[in-house]
Design an enzyme around this catalytic site. Structure first.
Site, PDB file in Angstrom:
ATOM      1  CB  ILE A  18      -0.884  -0.014   1.155  1.00  0.00           C
ATOM      2  CG1 ILE A  18      -1.806  -1.170   1.263  1.00  0.00           C
ATOM      3  CG2 ILE A  18      -1.913   1.368   1.129  1.00  0.00           C
ATOM      4  CD1 ILE A  18      -2.999  -1.148   0.056  1.00  0.00           C
ATOM      5  CD  GLU A  37       9.129  -0.795   6.582  1.00  0.00           C
ATOM      6  OE1 GLU A  37       8.102  -0.458   5.934  1.00  0.00           O
ATOM      7  OE2 GLU A  37       9.251  -1.432   7.543  1.00  0.00           O
ATOM      8  CB  SER A  51      -2.972 -15.878  -1.185  1.00  0.00           C
ATOM      9  OG  SER A  51      -3.402 -16.142   0.274  1.00  0.00           O
ATOM     10  CB  ILE A  53      -5.414 -14.643  -4.795  1.00  0.00           C
ATOM     11  CG1 ILE A  53      -4.551 -15.851  -4.465  1.00  0.00           C
ATOM     12  CG2 ILE A  53      -6.343 -14.912  -5.677  1.00  0.00           C
ATOM     13  CD1 ILE A  53      -5.558 -17.102  -3.870  1.00  0.00           C
ATOM     14  CG  HIS A  55      -9.114 -12.251  -4.057  1.00  0.00           C
ATOM     15  ND1 HIS A  55      -9.503 -13.658  -3.870  1.00  0.00           N
ATOM     16  CD2 HIS A  55      -8.164 -11.606  -3.384  1.00  0.00           C
ATOM     17  CE1 HIS A  55      -8.626 -13.812  -2.889  1.00  0.00           C
ATOM     18  NE2 HIS A  55      -7.893 -12.688  -2.637  1.00  0.00           N
ATOM     19  CB  CYS A 397      19.840 -20.308  -6.234  1.00  0.00           C
ATOM     20  SG  CYS A 397      18.289 -21.163  -5.843  1.00  0.00           S
ATOM     21  CB  CYS A 399      16.835 -25.425  -5.949  1.00  0.00           C
ATOM     22  SG  CYS A 399      17.596 -26.419  -4.955  1.00  0.00           S
ATOM     23  CB  CYS A 432      18.419 -27.080  -1.369  1.00  0.00           C
ATOM     24  SG  CYS A 432      18.950 -25.270  -1.650  1.00  0.00           S
ATOM     25  CB  CYS A 437      22.025 -21.136  -2.199  1.00  0.00           C
ATOM     26  SG  CYS A 437      20.206 -20.824  -1.907  1.00  0.00           S
TER      27      CYS A 437
END
Lengths: 471, 398
Positions: A18, A37, A51, A53, A55, A397, A399, A432, A437
């Site tokens: 936000i 911050e 999530s 998402i 919506h 990294c 993976c 991993c 890493c």
């Protein structure tokens, strides 16, 4: 230490999605913006654990701010994300009902959706639902299919907003926890716990989990609730093609099963009222999550587990967004931004920024490019990247196939901790889970930031991977 | 780029495989993303070399023996890079700081090892702040990078990994409060328990699980749940997770695994012709010496395959039943002897491995003293021993 040499027009407290969206939208106008911050980076609160998402907007009660901004945000999202170099996949979403009374709920949600202006929303039969999602429970009675819903990378969105805001002149100050507030004739002076100050004509409270204390500091009393949400993350391939929900209850949308943009998938969140602000994983949470998720997608708990994590949402007492001017001076609050806060962020921010009637800034550039990634490119494209910068050929990294060049770029763009790199690039989020890493990422952070490796943190200040001599 | 044998991974298995393939006359490309020797480089305890070299040495010295031998073979080309894609047609995309090249191999040896289970995969509640590491990461930090990782530790898991970490931590000045093991028996041999725990008076808590980790910035304490339901809070600033390893198998998803992982014959060849697999990528076990032996077999036969000297063989199946939870290899090539590794699902004293035919008749017995889940039992089968498909079960000698 931020010494006050400048009076800003706007000071935004909070570097979540936000706060960063409001900052970026304000830079469309001729105005001076600073975001303060308390942590070392943006995206460390709920924006960094949700999530992801987008919506469609049928869930909020019509007439609420959530209903208004969810629907608007969902419509804005695809082009908003594209300009910012943020992924958005229009997966659709499926809300499944079991039995007859839940079927009725679907019609309620359908009506809500129509009132809220949501398109491409319909109630479908069991067969169609199973065709869309083969692994969803065959016990379902009916489902609400929303074709416009989708998923995004919520971290990338927050970082993109921050980078674009900065590019357009906004300033970000980290390690600034506002603890004092002085109202003068034409400005507000905020003092940080570490001794710095910032002065601005207008102050906007986007402090998320800190919304309550910040509001009090600014002279307003708000009553916020903290609700924790636990998730379990599973490895690719995803069991579902789109977010699958159950029927919502008074606590929220409930446990869902959803793919992530990375191809992994997760179940969650739970919804647990908490007095604590720091999220944690309850002992019975995995069982609770599995039992709820198994109802939607049987067998899901047998998928290969990668990790579990928890986030904290801060909601208003009545559950709606609250965007209002404070009682004292030019203070605004944009709080109670739990779900669908992520979806609504573009709409909230642009309406809010527009409301000041400021003059447009012609040099505003809405475009932000993400970090160029070597993963997923063809062999020829990889070769081209490495020819330009051999550090693309040093995969740190394995993976997730992330190279040194990308880590360095993430650090340039603001990553200061191992988790900051992780959220920007996905390092340590693969099979991993960082065991192979984390040390390399920490070493790169130490080198690029000119610190000793003992001073490189995992996330919060003092969370070093290694101890110093005097520990 | 063309090569006869592509060896993916330069750890204990890959080094042995590359050397064996070169000895058979093949051109070998060995790809390693980190330091040659893989996880052995962080091992400074002297549990290596007894079997292969007849003398004990540290993991690093053991690696040195292989890398010294590697340099004697000009037909072994070592590439420092990562295989980012592998095709069923034996083409591999390899990324290094020199660029991205596609290699075409005639045979592939998968020796890419395993990864450790991390705290997020366990049912441990609470927070996961700084101060939680896997055993491998902890050993690397201490032994290779010389870092301090904690002052008081709790180790989760009593296998070789956890015990090696507990001992090493103690020698580095960390107070190891305890090692927790969720089963009622330890996952390591009695010798290891003495060597790593008893000698240092580190308590081993059986039927104990860390149920919660607490701490916001860094680990502050853990809650251990005991078998009777009692809880014990232990103050610590380091949690070492030694909860097992799993193969890192994302690269070769086109090879369909069996119930217990990729299935092989006694030449280490998978069901995909020309793809060989060895080491922790195939099955996790303690003892680098037998990993090197397996690598030697895989590399040698990969070379034979690449140079078209051997074709698909007739083989008999060994199927685990009863207390035998898994065994490797699952197929024994007819007319040859082979070493078979067997795992049981519970401790068995005075055990006897019975090989039964399809009717349940016992065809062969191999005596063993004690078999425990944490350790593989290795037995050698002669060519004459296996002339049909057999079921393997572990019985108690009463």
């Amino acid at each position: 230490m931020l010494y006050n040499v400048r009076m800003y027009d706007f000071c935004i407290i909070g570097g979540g999605v936000i706060g960063c969206a409001v900052a970026r939208e304000l830079t469309r106008y001729k105005t001076g913006v600073v975001v303060v911050e308390s942590r070392e980076d943006v995206c460390t609160g709920a924006s960094g654990a949700n999530s992801g998402i987008i919506h469609a907007g049928y869930d909020p009660v019509p007439g609420t701010l959530k209903a208004k901004y969810n629907a608007l945000g969902a419509k804005m999202f695809p082009s908003y994300a594209a300009a910012l170099g943020v992924p958005f996949v229009r997966t659709g979403s499926l809300l499944v009902a079991f039995g007859e009374s839940e079927k009725d709920m679907l019609r309620v949600l359908l009506e809500r959706g129509e009132k809220n202006g949501v398109k491409n929303l319909r109630v479908i039969k069991k067969e169609e639902a199973l065709a869309l999602e083969p692994y969803v429970s065959p016990e379902l009675s009916a489902a609400l299919y929303s074709a416009d819903a989708g998923i995004t990378n919520p971290f990338e969105l927050t970082y993109a907003l921050k980078e674009n805001a900065e590019k357009n002149g906004a300033r970000f100050e980290f390690g600034f926890e506002a603890v004092t507030c002085e109202h003068t004739a034409d400005a507000i002076k905020l003092g940080s716990a570490s001794g710095g100050y910032v002065t601005a004509k207008n102050v906007i409270n986007c402090a998320g989990e800190g919304a309550g204390p910040v509001a009090r500091l600014l002279g307003d009393l708000v009553y916020m609730k903290h609700r924790m949400g636990e998730y379990v993350l599973f490895d690719k391939p995803s069991a579902v093609r789109m977010p699958v929900f159950g029927v919502p209850d008074e606590r929220g949308k409930g446990v869902l099963v959803s793919p992530a943009v990375s191809g992994k998938f997760f179940i969650g969140p739970t919804s647990v009222e908490s007095k604590r602000v720091n999220p944690y994983f309850r002992r019975g949470a995995v069982r609770e999550l599995f039992s709820a998720a198994e109802k939607l997608v049987p067998g899901v708990s047998c998928a290969p587990r990668l990790t579990k994590y928890a986030g904290m949402r801060t909601a208003a007492a009545d559950g709606d967004f609250h965007i209002f001017k404070g009682g004292r001076g030019n203070v605004w609050h944009i709080i109670g931004t739990d779900s669908p806060g992520l979806t609504a962020a573009p709409a909230i921010a642009s309406a809010f920024a527009r409301s000041f009637g400021l003059e447009r800034e012609p040099s505003f550039d809405p475009v932000r490019h993400g970090i160029v990634r070597i993963a997923g490119k063809s062999a020829a494209e990889k070769q081209a990247l490495i020819s330009c910068d051999s550090r693309y050929g040093n995969i740190v990294c394995r993976c997730e196939c992330v190279s040194e060049a990308e880590v360095i770029e993430a650090i340039k763009r603001g990553a200061r901790t191992v988790d900051g790199v992780k959220k920007r690039l996905g390092t340590g989020m693969g099979k991993c889970q960082g065991s192979g890493c984390d040390d390399k990422i920490a070493a790169l952070l130490a080198r690029e930031l000119g610190k000793s490796i003992e001073n490189v943190d995992k996330n919060v200040c003092g969370s070093g991977l290694y101890l110093g001599e005097d520990a | 780029m063309q090569t006869d044998v592509l060896v993916i991974g330069g750890g204990a298995a890959g080094l042995a495989a590359a050397i064996a393939a070169a000895e058979k006359g093949a051109n070998v490309t060995l790809v390693e993303s980190g330091t040659l020797g893989g996880t052995l480089v962080r091992r400074i305890d002297d549990s290596f070399g007894k079997q292969i070299f007849g003398e004990v040495m540290t993991g690093r010295e053991y690696v040195r023996r292989f890398t010294d031998k590697l340099s004697l073979y000009p037909r072994i080309r070592v590439v420092k890079g990562v295989v980012t894609a592998l095709g069923a047609d034996k083409t591999a995309e390899i990324v290094s700081t020199d660029g991205c090249r596609v290699y075409k191999a005639k045979a592939v040896v998968l020796a890419s090892g395993s990864r450790e289970r991390t705290v997020g995969m366990l049912d441990v509640g609470g927070t996961h702040p700084a101060g939680i590491m896997t055993a491998g990461a902890a050993l690397k930090a201490m032994n290779v990078d010389g870092r301090r990782i904690g002052t008081r530790a709790v180790v989760i898991g009593s296998g070789e990994s956890g015990l090696t970490a507990a001992r090493r931590l103690t020698l580095e000045g960390v107070k190891v409060e305890c090692v927790t093991e969720r089963m009622p028996y330890s996952a390591c041999t009695p010798d290891m328990k003495v060597y790593c725990l008893d000698d240092y008076r580190i308590p081993l808590l059986l039927s104990a699980e860390v149920s919660e980790i607490r701490g916001d910035v860094r680990v502050r304490e853990v809650v251990i749940l005991r078998s009777g339901g009692e809880e014990q809070t232990v103050r610590c600033d380091l949690v070492v997770v030694a909860a097992g390893r799993m193969p890192l198998s994302a690269l070769y998803g086109f090879i369909k695994p069996g119930a217990k992982g990729i299935e092989t014959d006694s030449h280490c060849m998978t069901c995909s012709a020309g793809f060989f697999i060895c080491g922790n990528a195939l099955h996790v076990r303690s003892g680098a010496d037998n990993v090197s032996e397996e690598g030697r077999i895989a590399g040698g036969y990969a070379a034979e395959y690449a140079l078209k000297r051997r074709i698909a063989e007739k083989a008999y199946w060994l199927t685990p039943t009863g207390n035998v939870s898994a065994l490797w290899p699952q197929r024994i090539v007819a007319g040859e002897g082979a070493t078979v590794a067997v795992r049981v699902n519970r401790p068995i004293r005075s055990a006897c491995l019975a090989f039964k035919d399809g009717t349940g008749k016992t065809v062969m017995r191999k005596e063993k003293l004690t078999m425990i889940p944490g350790d593989e039992t290795r037995i050698y089968l002669d060519a004459e021993d296996v002339t049909q498909n057999l079921y393997v079960v572990a019985e108690e000698n009463l």
